[in-house]
Design an enzyme around this catalytic site. Sequence first.
Site, PDB file in Angstrom:
ATOM      1  N   LYS A 110       0.831  -1.210   0.000  1.00 25.33           N
ATOM      2  CA  LYS A 110       0.000   0.000   0.000  1.00 25.33           C
ATOM      3  C   LYS A 110       0.864   1.258   0.000  1.00 25.33           C
ATOM      4  O   LYS A 110       0.513   2.253  -0.620  1.00 25.33           O
ATOM      5  CB  LYS A 110      -0.962  -0.002   1.202  1.00 25.33           C
ATOM      6  CG  LYS A 110      -2.002  -1.090   1.163  1.00 25.33           C
ATOM      7  CD  LYS A 110      -3.079  -0.818   0.127  1.00 25.33           C
ATOM      8  CE  LYS A 110      -3.772  -2.072  -0.402  1.00 25.33           C
ATOM      9  NZ  LYS A 110      -4.406  -2.876   0.652  1.00 25.33           N
ATOM     10  N   LYS A 127      -4.927 -15.875 -12.337  1.00 26.40           N
ATOM     11  CA  LYS A 127      -6.311 -16.135 -11.937  1.00 26.40           C
ATOM     12  C   LYS A 127      -7.183 -14.920 -12.255  1.00 26.40           C
ATOM     13  O   LYS A 127      -6.682 -13.828 -12.484  1.00 26.40           O
ATOM     14  CB  LYS A 127      -6.403 -16.345 -10.414  1.00 26.40           C
ATOM     15  CG  LYS A 127      -5.356 -17.198  -9.803  1.00 26.40           C
ATOM     16  CD  LYS A 127      -5.628 -17.417  -8.335  1.00 26.40           C
ATOM     17  CE  LYS A 127      -5.244 -16.245  -7.445  1.00 26.40           C
ATOM     18  NZ  LYS A 127      -5.634 -16.436  -6.048  1.00 26.40           N
ATOM     19  N   LYS A 171      -9.853  -8.875  -9.253  1.00 24.60           N
ATOM     20  CA  LYS A 171     -10.615  -7.634  -9.274  1.00 24.60           C
ATOM     21  C   LYS A 171      -9.954  -6.568 -10.131  1.00 24.60           C
ATOM     22  O   LYS A 171     -10.596  -5.870 -10.878  1.00 24.60           O
ATOM     23  CB  LYS A 171     -10.715  -7.080  -7.843  1.00 24.60           C
ATOM     24  CG  LYS A 171     -12.013  -7.410  -7.155  1.00 24.60           C
ATOM     25  CD  LYS A 171     -12.070  -6.730  -5.786  1.00 24.60           C
ATOM     26  CE  LYS A 171     -13.100  -7.429  -4.919  1.00 24.60           C
ATOM     27  NZ  LYS A 171     -13.152  -6.923  -3.552  1.00 24.60           N
TER      28      LYS A 171
END
Length: 354
Positions: free
Chosen positions: A135, A217, A220
Amino acid sequence: MNISFSSFYNSFPFLIFAVFMEGKKPIVMSGIRPTGFLHLGNYFGAIRNYVRMQDEFECFFMVADLHSLTTHPDTRHLKANVHRVLAENIACGLDPEKAALYCQSHVYETSELYLYLNMLAYKGELEKTATFKDKVRLQPENVNAGLLTYPVLQAADIILHRASLVPVGKDQEQHLEMARNFVNRFNHRYGDVFPEPQAFNYSEQLVKVPSLDGTGKMSKSENQMATLYLADTDDMIRKKVMKAKTDMGPSEPNSEKPDYIENLFLLMKLVSGNDVINKFENDYKNCHIRYGDMKKQLAEDMVNFISPIRGRVEDILGDEIYLKQVMEVGAEKARKSAKATMLLVRESMGLKYF
Ligand code: TRP
């Protein structure tokens, strides 16, 4: 440590645990951040397991709206996102009457426990957390203290219900390990209040849902055209599936499948019938496969799988009274469990003066 369903039940610690619980079901807790649309990977990787767990355990499933403030301080879309994630989970089979389905911010005890746990969490270990470092890289302009103590809030969510089983993916293992450390420090200093939470999944159902572009995979954030969302329209589903990468087909019988072809078969196994799968497996073996036909079939089977879910999501989103009731009932159940834990916590910490 990741405990699989069968080995967990067969294990000695579980037997002891089960005897002490005297028939009480183990407690399961997990959180879902309300940031974005759910996709097929969320369904087969997580939600489908929650649906099974709600019949076997006492379950707490929470929308982590407070956690989302660490990365999304603008709350304009928060209400819509919370409604959507609730509606999507219910449409997939989570039953608000079986599990406690609630919003984190509705349970004020979470914030109190978070504060106490913050005194047991060290700056050094928080700064070392992989998700924190990610982050810092992603939002250098907003490295707030909430981001640093994100794992502390997550630990509070879990142990507020004295949960021992936490169905999460690999990316959350470090947070769980930190939760165990906070639990051990708390128990050591103030007395045994909390069980150690463990990652928990049904081992036979740990499916990875491959993305449609043959890399990794479904996710989002990455390539949206390679991910099938529960909100995708029928035409969008068809478009995405038809764009999936293929080639000229095998030139020798019984060849190995390249990854991107293997992925198409994996996707087919999630939503298509056995006869359909067998037909295309045989066609592949015999070098007769027509990928155009295979993708058309896969697209239709995906549409048949996703469109009823999408329909239910829309119905639920249109019924604000029902959603309000779901959140109230969920918060009620969560608060009842939280209140009981916090009485123990304050007492064991010595925060009781009369
Ligand atoms: N951090 C989790 C995620 O990003 C969400 C979460 C919040 C959570 N609180 C939790 C998961 C408690 C498990 C238990 O997916």
